[in-house]
Design a protein around this motif. Sequence first.
Motif, PDB file in Angstrom:
ATOM      1  N   LYS A   6     -10.081-125.785  51.884  1.00 21.68           N
ATOM      2  CA  LYS A   6      -9.632-124.573  52.561  1.00 21.68           C
ATOM      3  C   LYS A   6      -9.532-123.434  51.550  1.00 21.68           C
ATOM      4  O   LYS A   6      -9.088-123.649  50.417  1.00 21.68           O
ATOM      5  CB  LYS A   6      -8.245-124.784  53.191  1.00 21.68           C
ATOM      6  CG  LYS A   6      -8.189-125.898  54.224  1.00 21.68           C
ATOM      7  CD  LYS A   6      -8.663-125.439  55.576  1.00 21.68           C
ATOM      8  CE  LYS A   6      -8.529-126.553  56.607  1.00 21.68           C
ATOM      9  NZ  LYS A   6      -9.210-126.212  57.860  1.00 21.68           N
ATOM     10  N   ILE A  38      -7.341-121.079  50.918  1.00 26.03           N
ATOM     11  CA  ILE A  38      -5.962-120.675  51.214  1.00 26.03           C
ATOM     12  C   ILE A  38      -5.154-120.705  49.929  1.00 26.03           C
ATOM     13  O   ILE A  38      -5.622-121.208  48.896  1.00 26.03           O
ATOM     14  CB  ILE A  38      -5.296-121.614  52.249  1.00 26.03           C
ATOM     15  CG1 ILE A  38      -5.224-123.057  51.699  1.00 26.03           C
ATOM     16  CG2 ILE A  38      -6.063-121.588  53.563  1.00 26.03           C
ATOM     17  CD1 ILE A  38      -4.470-124.022  52.619  1.00 26.03           C
ATOM     18  N   VAL A  65      -0.196-119.953  55.275  1.00 22.85           N
ATOM     19  CA  VAL A  65      -1.496-119.539  55.823  1.00 22.85           C
ATOM     20  C   VAL A  65      -1.366-118.355  56.781  1.00 22.85           C
ATOM     21  O   VAL A  65      -2.080-117.355  56.671  1.00 22.85           O
ATOM     22  CB  VAL A  65      -2.193-120.735  56.522  1.00 22.85           C
ATOM     23  CG1 VAL A  65      -3.297-120.271  57.453  1.00 22.85           C
ATOM     24  CG2 VAL A  65      -2.754-121.700  55.476  1.00 22.85           C
ATOM     25  N   ASP A 103      -0.125-115.132  54.985  1.00 24.59           N
ATOM     26  CA  ASP A 103      -1.151-114.590  54.081  1.00 24.59           C
ATOM     27  C   ASP A 103      -2.289-113.942  54.870  1.00 24.59           C
ATOM     28  O   ASP A 103      -2.826-112.897  54.475  1.00 24.59           O
ATOM     29  CB  ASP A 103      -1.701-115.692  53.174  1.00 24.59           C
ATOM     30  CG  ASP A 103      -0.672-116.177  52.148  1.00 24.59           C
ATOM     31  OD1 ASP A 103       0.407-115.558  52.046  1.00 24.59           O
ATOM     32  OD2 ASP A 103      -0.963-117.174  51.450  1.00 24.59           O
ATOM     33  N   ALA A 104      -2.673-114.561  55.976  1.00 26.04           N
ATOM     34  CA  ALA A 104      -3.746-113.983  56.792  1.00 26.04           C
ATOM     35  C   ALA A 104      -3.281-112.676  57.435  1.00 26.04           C
ATOM     36  O   ALA A 104      -4.054-111.707  57.534  1.00 26.04           O
ATOM     37  CB  ALA A 104      -4.211-114.979  57.854  1.00 26.04           C
ATOM     38  N   SER A 125      -1.766-119.808  65.912  1.00 24.24           N
ATOM     39  CA  SER A 125      -2.823-119.312  65.024  1.00 24.24           C
ATOM     40  C   SER A 125      -3.900-120.387  64.899  1.00 24.24           C
ATOM     41  O   SER A 125      -3.727-121.522  65.339  1.00 24.24           O
ATOM     42  CB  SER A 125      -2.239-118.966  63.656  1.00 24.24           C
ATOM     43  OG  SER A 125      -1.375-117.860  63.768  1.00 24.24           O
ATOM     44  N   GLY A 126      -5.024-119.995  64.281  1.00 27.27           N
ATOM     45  CA  GLY A 126      -6.132-120.922  64.122  1.00 27.27           C
ATOM     46  C   GLY A 126      -7.265-120.649  65.096  1.00 27.27           C
ATOM     47  O   GLY A 126      -8.282-121.347  65.069  1.00 27.27           O
ATOM     48  N   GLU A 152      -8.569-117.416  65.473  1.00 31.93           N
ATOM     49  CA  GLU A 152      -8.986-116.064  65.126  1.00 31.93           C
ATOM     50  C   GLU A 152     -10.471-115.826  65.437  1.00 31.93           C
ATOM     51  O   GLU A 152     -11.278-116.719  65.224  1.00 31.93           O
ATOM     52  CB  GLU A 152      -8.719-115.818  63.625  1.00 31.93           C
ATOM     53  CG  GLU A 152      -7.252-115.774  63.267  1.00 31.93           C
ATOM     54  CD  GLU A 152      -6.550-117.116  63.438  1.00 31.93           C
ATOM     55  OE1 GLU A 152      -7.224-118.160  63.352  1.00 31.93           O
ATOM     56  OE2 GLU A 152      -5.351-117.112  63.672  1.00 31.93           O
ATOM     57  N   PRO A 153     -10.809-114.630  65.928  1.00 33.32           N
ATOM     58  CA  PRO A 153      -9.973-113.427  65.995  1.00 33.32           C
ATOM     59  C   PRO A 153      -8.929-113.400  67.119  1.00 33.32           C
ATOM     60  O   PRO A 153      -8.064-112.555  67.082  1.00 33.32           O
ATOM     61  CB  PRO A 153     -10.981-112.297  66.191  1.00 33.32           C
ATOM     62  CG  PRO A 153     -12.152-112.960  66.851  1.00 33.32           C
ATOM     63  CD  PRO A 153     -12.211-114.334  66.262  1.00 33.32           C
ATOM     64  N   ILE A 158       0.053-122.412  62.924  1.00 30.78           N
ATOM     65  CA  ILE A 158      -1.231-122.992  63.322  1.00 30.78           C
ATOM     66  C   ILE A 158      -1.043-123.936  64.519  1.00 30.78           C
ATOM     67  O   ILE A 158      -0.261-124.885  64.460  1.00 30.78           O
ATOM     68  CB  ILE A 158      -1.846-123.787  62.138  1.00 30.78           C
ATOM     69  CG1 ILE A 158      -2.095-122.886  60.940  1.00 30.78           C
ATOM     70  CG2 ILE A 158      -3.131-124.499  62.575  1.00 30.78           C
ATOM     71  CD1 ILE A 158      -3.245-121.935  61.078  1.00 30.78           C
ATOM     72  N   GLY A 214     -15.777-121.786  65.032  1.00 34.09           N
ATOM     73  CA  GLY A 214     -15.274-121.361  63.721  1.00 34.09           C
ATOM     74  C   GLY A 214     -16.183-121.770  62.583  1.00 34.09           C
ATOM     75  O   GLY A 214     -16.356-121.029  61.611  1.00 34.09           O
ATOM     76  N   LEU A 246     -10.068-123.231  64.082  1.00 35.14           N
ATOM     77  CA  LEU A 246     -10.147-123.346  62.621  1.00 35.14           C
ATOM     78  C   LEU A 246     -11.594-123.517  62.185  1.00 35.14           C
ATOM     79  O   LEU A 246     -12.434-122.672  62.488  1.00 35.14           O
ATOM     80  CB  LEU A 246      -9.242-124.483  62.131  1.00 35.14           C
ATOM     81  CG  LEU A 246      -7.734-124.223  62.296  1.00 35.14           C
ATOM     82  CD1 LEU A 246      -6.924-125.488  62.057  1.00 35.14           C
ATOM     83  CD2 LEU A 246      -7.250-123.112  61.355  1.00 35.14           C
ATOM     84  N   ASP A 247     -11.911-124.608  61.500  1.00 38.20           N
ATOM     85  CA  ASP A 247     -13.249-124.785  60.924  1.00 38.20           C
ATOM     86  C   ASP A 247     -14.124-125.717  61.764  1.00 38.20           C
ATOM     87  O   ASP A 247     -15.159-126.195  61.294  1.00 38.20           O
ATOM     88  CB  ASP A 247     -13.121-125.335  59.505  1.00 38.20           C
ATOM     89  CG  ASP A 247     -12.278-126.609  59.461  1.00 38.20           C
ATOM     90  OD1 ASP A 247     -11.653-126.950  60.492  1.00 38.20           O
ATOM     91  OD2 ASP A 247     -12.237-127.264  58.412  1.00 38.20           O
TER      92      ASP A 247
END
Lengths: 330, 330
Positions: free
Chosen positions: B3, B5, B11, B14-15, B54-55, B57-58, B77, B260, B297-298
């Motif tokens: 990650k 991060i 997380v 910071d985002a 969260s997670g 985004e956008p 998240i 993502g 997320l990813d």
Amino acid sequence: MKKLINDAESVVADALTGLAAAHPALRVDVEARVVWRADAPRVGKVALVSGGGSGHEPLHAGFVGYGMLDAACPGEIFTSPVPDQVVAATERVDGGAGVLHVIKNYTGDVMNFELAAELCAQQGMAVASVLVDDDVAVQDSLYTAGRRGTGATLFVEKIAGAVAEAGAPLAEATRVAGAVVARSRSFGIALTSCAVPAAGKPTFDLPETEVELGIGIHGEPGRTRAPLASARDLAAVAMDAVHGDLPLAGDLLVMVNGMGGTPLIELYIAFAEVEAYIRGKGARVARSLVGNYVTSLDMQGFSVTVCQLDDELTELWDAPVQTPSLRWGR
Amino acid sequence: MKKLINDAESVVADALTGLAAAHPALRVDVEARVVWRADAPRVGKVALVSGGGSGHEPLHAGFVGYGMLDAACPGEIFTSPVPDQVVAATERVDGGAGVLHVIKNYTGDVMNFELAAELCAQQGMAVASVLVDDDVAVQDSLYTAGRRGTGATLFVEKIAGAVAEAGAPLAEATRVAGAVVARSRSFGIALTSCAVPAAGKPTFDLPETEVELGIGIHGEPGRTRAPLASARDLAAVAMDAVHGDLPLAGDLLVMVNGMGGTPLIELYIAFAEVEAYIRGKGARVARSLVGNYVTSLDMQGFSVTVCQLDDELTELWDAPVQTPSLRWGR
């Protein structure tokens, strides 16, 4: 390695088919591999043409439209467009005021665009070019003599596109494009390799605990490998490299760019660190972009591109743009 | 799992710091976890507030701005925002004409938004809500009673946002939001799991040769697993599910959304197949979006969301919008 594709051989054609279906303001010749503005050629307007290997989406086809590129010619994955393709793109958008080729500095791209420019000149078209070589990571690398062209390509296309849209002559668009190159620097970091569909496996091996510093957008080697570190430390590595080459000062245009597989939440975390770094040097982020713009297939990682703005470049950056992947002000 | 991060615990903060630095038109209270328009509250304008874990985004903070949301409240998240957070967001943007809460159908979100709405009502604010439940994959699932709320949330936020921007009263914005929900359906497919930073490992195991059909945006199980297939076949599975629930007809708004970690070139390939499927049913893609908008997320994979347009919804979709991640027409 899993891909959302039909066949490794038809990736570019299938994606262009989707691009055409999604964006009625574009014209797409899937066979000839040319994407252009539906309203081109515009008589008396300088046209901008760019291209390069596919796998960097939205670059370049996603930046075709009002205020940016007039045409793009996508090659196969990580493979330069052939000269005929560049000629076809140039012919389609030449409105008699000349055409500017925006070329990323890779040996194949340079060679094929040069050959295409000669062919265009023989047909009586006025063609100029700008070579983008913003990546400070390495001098000479796989595929490249000198510096590689990466994120600054977007800045050149946007800013020179605004000049052309405003009706400037070819020499002026070329001058401004060159100014953007001279004022821009990039550095990229990979957390994972990309995987080319036809290869069916990752381009390189990167251990679970390491990153590649100074990665190229085709997975070319960077400066070195290092242990996976915090976003803060990785941003500092990238920014040290940029700052060491072109000291950060004044108002900056800053892009934190994802390599394709990194989610937006992580890119904002990296942007926060980049912005803090720049502030720490007494400079200022005046304009910014955060997202996946100049990618490397499914690679996880990010790059930072910085351009020193002046009043002219700021105004051109702010000018309206209307493309699939960059839109504002209109 | 790698990650970009600083720390799994920071997380979201910071985002949000990065979001604030990148978008001067937003105001961000990193501590209170509220993102709102710098020009809010606007007296006499109905305000739209959304939020969720969260997670994705956008979604939602990337859709705060002119013509869309007035505020977003991101939870941790994959964790619902707490009621106080929703109240804080509502207070900050209430211009006296009422506030519409846009809620994705997850048990935690519903409960916390309901409690927040009660607290707001006690303070004299007029609050209405719309529940988005577009995902046809499953009835009841991890975290959810009934259908899950996924991609249609973007459609609701954009279209109801346009109604509110045009000065309509709260009842009218609520009616239109409900119409979008009634006309929208989604289905998602995962090629890989996502990995939550604090967990440090993939949420679920998915063999190299399989996909998960009907995945939720938090990695909740779908309908079944199946062998990895072509984009064409996977698109057909998604579209069969959508079409089986709400027959495709007339003009459609269609989003092919990345989860993502899937690059844009693959999303355009999927879009080409979705468009061909829709044409094959005698319907038409009148408007479209291709990109990473409602993510997990990813995760690698995609979802399709379809909304049956009418003249009113088409006009509202086309209305100007100016947010970090959706921008046109202004």
